[in-house]
Design an enzyme around this catalytic site. Sequence first.
Site, PDB file in Angstrom:
ATOM      1  N   MET A  76      63.533   2.011  46.382  1.00 10.81           N
ATOM      2  CA  MET A  76      64.965   1.465  46.423  1.00 10.81           C
ATOM      3  C   MET A  76      65.608   1.414  47.950  1.00 10.81           C
ATOM      4  O   MET A  76      66.743   1.404  47.822  1.00 10.81           O
ATOM      5  CB  MET A  76      65.895   1.863  45.222  1.00 10.81           C
ATOM      6  CG  MET A  76      65.369   1.700  43.888  1.00 10.81           C
ATOM      7  SD  MET A  76      65.985   2.490  42.583  1.00 10.81           S
ATOM      8  CE  MET A  76      65.748   4.320  42.851  1.00 10.81           C
ATOM      9  N   LYS A 100      65.769  -5.469  34.323  1.00 11.29           N
ATOM     10  CA  LYS A 100      66.376  -6.333  35.461  1.00 11.29           C
ATOM     11  C   LYS A 100      65.616  -7.567  35.687  1.00 11.29           C
ATOM     12  O   LYS A 100      64.498  -7.382  36.016  1.00 11.29           O
ATOM     13  CB  LYS A 100      66.802  -5.415  36.731  1.00 11.29           C
ATOM     14  CG  LYS A 100      67.890  -5.778  37.416  1.00 11.29           C
ATOM     15  CD  LYS A 100      68.148  -5.068  38.631  1.00 11.29           C
ATOM     16  CE  LYS A 100      68.852  -3.755  38.756  1.00 11.29           C
ATOM     17  NZ  LYS A 100      68.877  -2.915  40.040  1.00 11.29           N
ATOM     18  N   ASP A 143      60.516  -2.323  30.455  1.00 14.42           N
ATOM     19  CA  ASP A 143      61.496  -2.694  31.677  1.00 14.42           C
ATOM     20  C   ASP A 143      60.647  -3.604  32.719  1.00 14.42           C
ATOM     21  O   ASP A 143      59.432  -3.839  32.342  1.00 14.42           O
ATOM     22  CB  ASP A 143      61.426  -1.334  32.813  1.00 14.42           C
ATOM     23  CG  ASP A 143      62.671  -0.625  32.530  1.00 14.42           C
ATOM     24  OD1 ASP A 143      63.401  -1.177  31.648  1.00 14.42           O
ATOM     25  OD2 ASP A 143      62.789   0.496  32.899  1.00 14.42           O
TER      26      ASP A 143
END
Length: 256
Positions: A171, A58, A37
Amino acid sequence: MNDKARVTLIGAGPGDPELITVKAVNALAEADIVLFDSLINIELLNYAVKAIKINVGKRKGYQPYSQDTINELIVENAFKYGHVVRLKGGDPFIFGRGSEELDYVNNFEIPFTIIPGISSSLAVPANVGIPLTKRGIAASFWVITGCTSKKEISEDIKIAAQSTATLVILMGMHKLKEIISVLLENDLGNKPVAIIQNGTTTNEKTGVGTVNNIMAIVTLKKLASPAIIVIGDVVKERHRLKEFCENISYKHLLPA
Ligand SMILES: C[S@@+](CC[C@H](N)C(=O)[O-])C[C@H]1O[C@@H](n2cnc3c(N)ncnc32)[C@H](O)[C@@H]1O
């Protein structure tokens, strides 16, 4: 089909490349392929000496691989190459979707191992001297997502705000205004807040204030994701501890 197919799900730690476990390093050295990741420290890939390395994370808000595709890649590559290491930031079971990936792997009866990692939720506050619990100040802490799968602020933030717990929000930067509103509704305008971006890395940035003024501090210091938001009186403890830690060197305890 590879009869050596197996999967190791590894937590890479919060960012500092020294904050990974010995067990994880040993597993990386045995990997045939690493699917990693974006939040992991790229230096860790050096341990995977013989592996193919693919970034499935991402990048700049863009997600080239959907979760379904990642699940399929893990299985396909295990059958093709043998030992797949799935390397995720922090701990794979703390908002890491690690459990979903293993559910999928399990459908194919591929053996798997889990190697926990040091979660950013714990390590990032600790690295700036914030104890998440402290006798007489905070008897518990909640690790909460700022943004649920429905892209909404978590209801748990509202519940936690009514307790004396330390709130650790991951987040949450895109929902910061909403989080502040919830805290203000609970009359917590003077509650200390710390926001730590890129914690434990050489790009670490910290902003400290209160619920009332943290938005201005975020703008001033240009704080953004990935960041941890810590809310609670323990934030005030950081000065003393940080100073103390900086006066100690553990380097002499490490092998040469
Ligand atoms: C998808 S979650 C993954 C958490 C990870 N599994 C863990 O245990 O640390 C990603 C969020 O973790 C937080 N995060 C991860 N690494 C961080 C770091 N080094 N500094 C600050 N926040 C971090 C941020 O809130 C980021 O948006």
